[in-house]
Design a protein around this motif. Structure first.
Motif, mmCIF file in Angstrom:
data_model
loop_
_atom_site.group_PDB
_atom_site.id
_atom_site.type_symbol
_atom_site.label_atom_id
_atom_site.label_comp_id
_atom_site.label_asym_id
_atom_site.label_seq_id
_atom_site.Cartn_x
_atom_site.Cartn_y
_atom_site.Cartn_z
ATOM 1 N N LYS A 7 -60.996 -63.014 52.826
ATOM 2 C CA LYS A 7 -60.739 -63.249 51.408
ATOM 3 C C LYS A 7 -60.255 -64.665 51.134
ATOM 4 N N ASP A 8 -59.790 -65.329 52.172
ATOM 5 C CA ASP A 8 -59.296 -66.700 52.048
ATOM 6 C C ASP A 8 -59.774 -67.512 53.246
ATOM 7 N N TYR A 9 -59.841 -68.825 53.088
ATOM 8 C CA TYR A 9 -60.136 -69.707 54.203
ATOM 9 C C TYR A 9 -58.926 -69.771 55.138
ATOM 10 N N GLY A 10 -59.185 -70.028 56.419
ATOM 11 C CA GLY A 10 -58.066 -70.165 57.335
ATOM 12 C C GLY A 10 -58.450 -69.878 58.769
ATOM 13 N N SER A 11 -57.457 -69.585 59.584
ATOM 14 C CA SER A 11 -57.663 -69.258 60.990
ATOM 15 C C SER A 11 -58.331 -67.895 61.108
ATOM 16 N N SER A 12 -58.583 -67.461 62.334
ATOM 17 C CA SER A 12 -59.229 -66.165 62.541
ATOM 18 C C SER A 12 -58.368 -65.004 62.061
ATOM 19 N N ASP A 13 -57.103 -65.271 61.745
ATOM 20 C CA ASP A 13 -56.225 -64.221 61.232
ATOM 21 C C ASP A 13 -56.682 -63.695 59.871
ATOM 22 N N VAL A 14 -57.494 -64.460 59.157
ATOM 23 C CA VAL A 14 -57.948 -64.007 57.837
ATOM 24 C C VAL A 14 -59.079 -62.982 57.940
ATOM 25 N N ILE A 15 -59.655 -62.836 59.132
ATOM 26 C CA ILE A 15 -60.773 -61.918 59.331
ATOM 27 C C ILE A 15 -60.267 -60.477 59.347
ATOM 28 N N GLU A 16 -60.970 -59.612 58.636
ATOM 29 C CA GLU A 16 -60.604 -58.198 58.620
ATOM 30 C C GLU A 16 -61.852 -57.329 58.575
ATOM 31 N N GLN A 17 -61.718 -56.117 59.104
ATOM 32 C CA GLN A 17 -62.800 -55.143 58.991
ATOM 33 C C GLN A 17 -62.557 -54.297 57.751
ATOM 34 N N VAL A 18 -63.603 -54.125 56.951
ATOM 35 C CA VAL A 18 -63.482 -53.389 55.691
ATOM 36 C C VAL A 18 -64.651 -52.432 55.536
ATOM 37 N N GLU A 19 -64.531 -51.555 54.570
ATOM 38 C CA GLU A 19 -65.632 -50.694 54.147
ATOM 39 C C GLU A 19 -66.200 -51.252 52.847
ATOM 40 N N VAL A 20 -67.505 -51.495 52.834
ATOM 41 C CA VAL A 20 -68.164 -52.013 51.638
ATOM 42 C C VAL A 20 -69.407 -51.176 51.356
ATOM 43 N N PRO A 21 -69.917 -51.202 50.127
ATOM 44 C CA PRO A 21 -71.131 -50.445 49.823
ATOM 45 C C PRO A 21 -72.327 -50.956 50.628
ATOM 46 N N LYS A 22 -73.164 -50.056 51.027
ATOM 47 C CA LYS A 22 -74.403 -50.432 51.724
ATOM 48 C C LYS A 22 -75.295 -51.199 50.757
ATOM 49 N N PRO A 23 -75.827 -52.363 51.175
ATOM 50 C CA PRO A 23 -76.670 -53.135 50.244
ATOM 51 C C PRO A 23 -77.996 -52.435 49.976
ATOM 52 N N SER A 24 -78.572 -52.739 48.847
ATOM 53 C CA SER A 24 -79.903 -52.239 48.507
ATOM 54 C C SER A 24 -80.804 -53.423 48.210
ATOM 55 N N ILE A 25 -82.081 -53.209 48.260
ATOM 56 C CA ILE A 25 -83.031 -54.296 48.029
ATOM 57 C C ILE A 25 -83.078 -54.637 46.544
ATOM 58 N N GLN A 26 -82.784 -55.883 46.240
ATOM 59 C CA GLN A 26 -82.780 -56.374 44.862
ATOM 60 C C GLN A 26 -83.951 -57.312 44.585
#
Length: 307
Positions: A7-26
């Motif tokens: 969500k922000d620039y920075g060291s590798s500490d900013v990296i997180e695993q999240v759940e997001v909607p599966k993309p669809s073809i647009q």
């Protein structure tokens, strides 16, 4: 679905695993790929740190990852090159650190049956960059002499193999285990830059391909013949030195297309190119994977496995 984002620039500490909607073809020329593996590249780290804000801005939160290998799960209405179920390699530009990603069909190629998904995920950026530097920009020809700075790395190793396949005389710089790797990939000469002065050993080079940059780049001007060319993917070379040594020197941003990637696929099919995977990490270990690349000295490519 699972995804890696920050969500922000920075060291590798900013990296997180999240759940997001599966993309669809647009977009009608896109395909949806179920990702099996994704490549980790230095550009991923530079983008995360904010170094690329001016030249390659991203919208936060951002899912990194510019290349993936997987299986096509759906196709757009205008897609003609692929079908659902095809195993493919894709240049995604972004969002490959996830379970599903979309890509334009013109940046997708069929995965060679001889390659695992992890090996396939390691080649899109390396082959495309090598093609851009050596041939699109460097105009390398059979019989010419090329020096590859960093021949034990992911891109450098690809350059060694592609230059050798084109009939060039290949010299690589490397260190540690990279020396043996560069030799095994086909280098005619390998210079261990930690113990040898490349400019004291090598001269009359037609093309220098620099993957490392920094202070070591300055020394590379001395190995070129008058009228030769130095191309760097790391840092812009000195124009003052270029004039002093009567050579051409410039920074190269790779222009990767399915056509440039296919040239590498053809070499794989012909047994003239082999991907080199240094280490694999699970998707949830993306921060550790990026830190591993940042630490340097990586011989080959780092790949994330998506289960």
């Amino acid at each position: 679905m699972k995804a890696i984002q920050y969500k922000d620039y920075g060291s590798s500490d900013v990296i997180e695993q999240v759940e997001v909607p599966k993309p669809s073809i647009q977009i009608e020329n896109d395909v949806l790929i179920m990702v099996k593996a994704a490549g980790v590249n230095p550009i991923d780290i530079k983008t995360r740190m904010g170094i690329m804000k001016k030249t390659r801005p991203v919208q936060l939160p951002f899912i990194p990852g510019g290349e993936a290998a997987g299986v096509i799960a759906a196709i757009g209405s205008n897609v003609s090159k692929f079908k659902v179920g095809d195993a493919v390699i894709a240049l995604t530009r972004k969002s490959a650190y996830t379970e599903y990603v979309t890509a334009n069909e013109n940046l997708v190629v069929l995965k060679p049956q001889s390659l695992s998904f992890e090996a396939a995920a390691s080649i899109a950026v390396t082959i495309g960059t090598a093609q851009s530097v050596l041939f699109t920009e460097g105009k390398l020809e059979e019989g010419q002499k090329v020096l590859i700075q960093g021949g034990g790395g992911a891109v450098g190793g690809a350059m060694v193999q592609m230059a050798k396949a084109a009939g060039a005389y290949v010299i690589a710089t490397a260190s540690g285990k990279g020396v043996a790797l560069a030799k095994s990939l086909g280098s005619d000469d390998v210079i261990d830059y930690k113990f040898q002065d490349v400019a004291a050993i090598i001269n009359d080079v037609d093309l220098v391909a620099d993957t490392a940059g920094g202070e070591a780049q300055v020394n590379l001007f001395r190995v070129l013949k008058p009228g030769g060319t130095l191309l760097s993917i790391a840092t812009p070379p000195s124009q003052e030195l270029a004039r002093r040594y009567n050579v051409e020197a410039r920074f190269v941003a790779s222009n990767i297309t399915s056509e440039t990637l296919q040239n590498g696929i053809d070499l794989i099919d012909a047994g003239k190119f082999r991907p080199v995977v240094s280490k694999t990490f699970r998707l949830e270990e993306a921060a550790s994977a990026q830190d591993f690349v940042t630490a340097g000295g990586v011989n080959g490519k780092v790949v994330l496995l998506v289960e």
